[in-house]
Design an enzyme around this catalytic site. Structure first.
Site, PDB file in Angstrom:
ATOM      1  N   GLU A 206       0.752  -0.884  -0.298  1.00 60.70           N
ATOM      2  CA  GLU A 206      -0.082   0.003  -0.014  1.00 60.70           C
ATOM      3  C   GLU A 206       1.173   1.564  -0.483  1.00 60.70           C
ATOM      4  O   GLU A 206       0.366   2.619   0.007  1.00 60.70           O
ATOM      5  CB  GLU A 206      -0.834  -0.252   1.112  1.00 60.70           C
ATOM      6  CG  GLU A 206      -1.918  -1.605   1.088  1.00 60.70           C
ATOM      7  CD  GLU A 206      -2.932  -1.045   2.303  1.00 60.70           C
ATOM      8  OE1 GLU A 206      -3.203  -0.147   3.168  1.00 60.70           O
ATOM      9  OE2 GLU A 206      -3.942  -1.904   1.891  1.00 60.70           O
ATOM     10  N   LYS A 341     -15.625  -1.200   2.410  1.00 61.12           N
ATOM     11  CA  LYS A 341     -14.982  -2.002   0.941  1.00 61.12           C
ATOM     12  C   LYS A 341     -15.719  -2.369  -0.447  1.00 61.12           C
ATOM     13  O   LYS A 341     -16.340  -3.319   0.813  1.00 61.12           O
ATOM     14  CB  LYS A 341     -13.948  -2.579   1.819  1.00 61.12           C
ATOM     15  CG  LYS A 341     -13.056  -2.708   2.505  1.00 61.12           C
ATOM     16  CD  LYS A 341     -12.116  -3.625   2.523  1.00 61.12           C
ATOM     17  CE  LYS A 341     -10.764  -3.219   3.470  1.00 61.12           C
ATOM     18  NZ  LYS A 341     -10.143  -4.643   4.243  1.00 61.12           N
TER      19      LYS A 341
END
Length: 438
Positions: A206, A341
């Site tokens: 990330e 999400k």
């Protein structure tokens, strides 16, 4: 009329980890096209919607998504072609009906979500609107306080840090653009500190640094040092947020948390609660995501009772963006926030339902990326449309992460004087809003 779906195309593309993922095009009668690609997680909740993979080890190590693509072409497309792209709920419900399983294991959440998001983008384009305007209407003017991942551990890296994400939140900024500037300055300052101490400055999935630190505590101490050195006050200007991803550390047989990358220590639920309580007293932490394992509901309750009035406690693996699990959490008084999400649940309609339920219960909601991302920026528009006020989309490096931040900078510019950035005021689920300063 032009707004009916004429054709749906799908293809296999590559995500930020080099794994295949699904991209779909929804083409309307007048030629308008909406395109969307779905992300993929490394640490996944056991109750997440199913991401359909081919399983053929000779091709892409079994991670191909051609089955999902065939499902779009052969099952979803014939049913949706001719339907109005302007009726998102009807589109999503039709796909849920075609799948017919609780976890979308028949068609694959990756197939369903790609079409769901592409439909919304096609509809927005047809109406001459931005995606955030189309999905959020007149309420779409709140820019999110970002959770910027700057140190990676756990399943997102190859180091000795147990906890998956150490993040910073520029709670003292006045605008989103200023928040990004503050975060970037801390990110580069941290890189200099790591270099000075002889640590590697390679980055994880990330975009955060993944140094081989001596302890979990050292990660927090390094971040505090970087915040101060960049000219900011820890807690007041920039707070720390954590995602320990403790489901990855939890042994359901022994019901203990194993700090397997550092001390090898085994902790009971009660000891894990005390662990976090001490960290919150010691460091300027405002948010902990998945502080307890998804199976450990009793542990979650104890954690919420202990520190839920002080900080944001976010359920990710616990809730998996699912209203059934969120409802259970609300009834039990577990956590005070939900991570959103889109690929955990599979459609935009269900995503909106989860956020609405959270808000009604006084829970905050954070729109999130996954560790396997693409250049698709839909979640940037989505967070503004939903007005949740928080986004988690990685570090200040890697184009797959930066693309979302840059889209939000553009949206802030488009909104001009109507744009709002709430900073520390986004934490409405916390009774005690005083973030510890150092």
């Amino acid at each position: 009329m032009g707004f009916h779906i004429y054709e749906i195309k799908a293809r296999q593309i590559i995500d930020s980890r080099g794994n295949p993922t699904v991209e779909a095009d929804v083409i309307l009668e007048d030629g308008t096209c909406g395109r969307s690609a779905v992300p993929s997680g490394a640490s996944t909740g056991i109750n997440e919607a199913v991401e359909l993979r081919d399983g053929d080890k000779s091709v892409y190590m079994g991670k191909g998504v051609l089955k999902a693509i065939e499902n779009i072409k052969n099952i979803i497309a014939p049913e949706l072609e001719g339907m109005s792209a302007l009726n998102q709920v009807a589109i999503d419900r039709k796909m849920l009906e075609l799948d017919g399983t609780p976890t979308k294991e028949k068609l694959g959440a990756n197939a369903i979500l790609a079409v769901s998001m592409a439909t919304a983008k096609a509809a927005a384009k047809y109406l001459g609107l931005k995606v955030y305007q189309y999905l959020g209407a007149y309420k779409a003017n709140i820019l999110p306080t970002p959770m910027c991942n700057i140190i990676n551990g756990g399943a997102h890296s190859d180091n000795s840090v147990d906890f998956q994400e150490f993040m910073i939140m520029p709670v003292g900024a006045k605008t989103f653009s200023e928040a990004i500037r503050m975060a970037v300055e801390v990110f580069h300052t941290l890189k200099g500190i790591l270099n000075g101490k002889g640590y590697a400055t390679s980055v994880g999935d990330e975009g955060g640094f993944a140094p081989n630190l001596k302890s979990n505590e050292e990660a927090c101490e390094m971040i505090i040092e970087a915040i101060k050195k960049a000219g900011y006050e820890p807690g007041k200007d920039i707070a720390i947020a954590l995602d320990p991803a403790t489901s990855e550390l939890y042994d359901p047989k022994t019901k203990k948390y194993v700090l397997k990358w550092s001390t090898k220590e085994e902790l009971t639920s009660e000891q894990m609660v005390e662990y976090w309580s001490k960290w919150v007293e010691k460091y300027p932490i405002i948010s902990i995501e998945d502080g307890m394992a998804e199976e450990d509901w009793d542990g979650w309750k104890k954690l919420t009772d202990k520190i839920g009035h002080k900080i944001q406690l976010v359920g990710d693996d616990l809730f998996v963006t699912n209203t059934s699990f969120l409802k259970k959490g609300i009834e039990m008084g577990v956590a005070n926030s939900i991570l959103i999400k889109v690929n955990q649940i599979g459609t935009l309609t269900e995503t909106f339902e989860a956020v609405e339920m959270a808000k009604k219960a006084g829970y905050t909601a954070i729109v999130s990326h996954r560790s396997g991302e693409t250049e698709d920026t839909t979640i940037a528009d989505l967070v503004v449309a939903l007005g949740t006020g928080q986004i988690k989309t990685g570090s200040l490096s890697r184009t797959d992460r930066i693309a979302k931040y840059n889209q939000l900078i553009r949206i802030e510019e488009e909104l001009e004087t109507t744009a709002e950035y709430h900073g520390k005021n986004v934490f409405y689920s916390i009774k005690q809003k005083q973030i510890k300063s150092l």
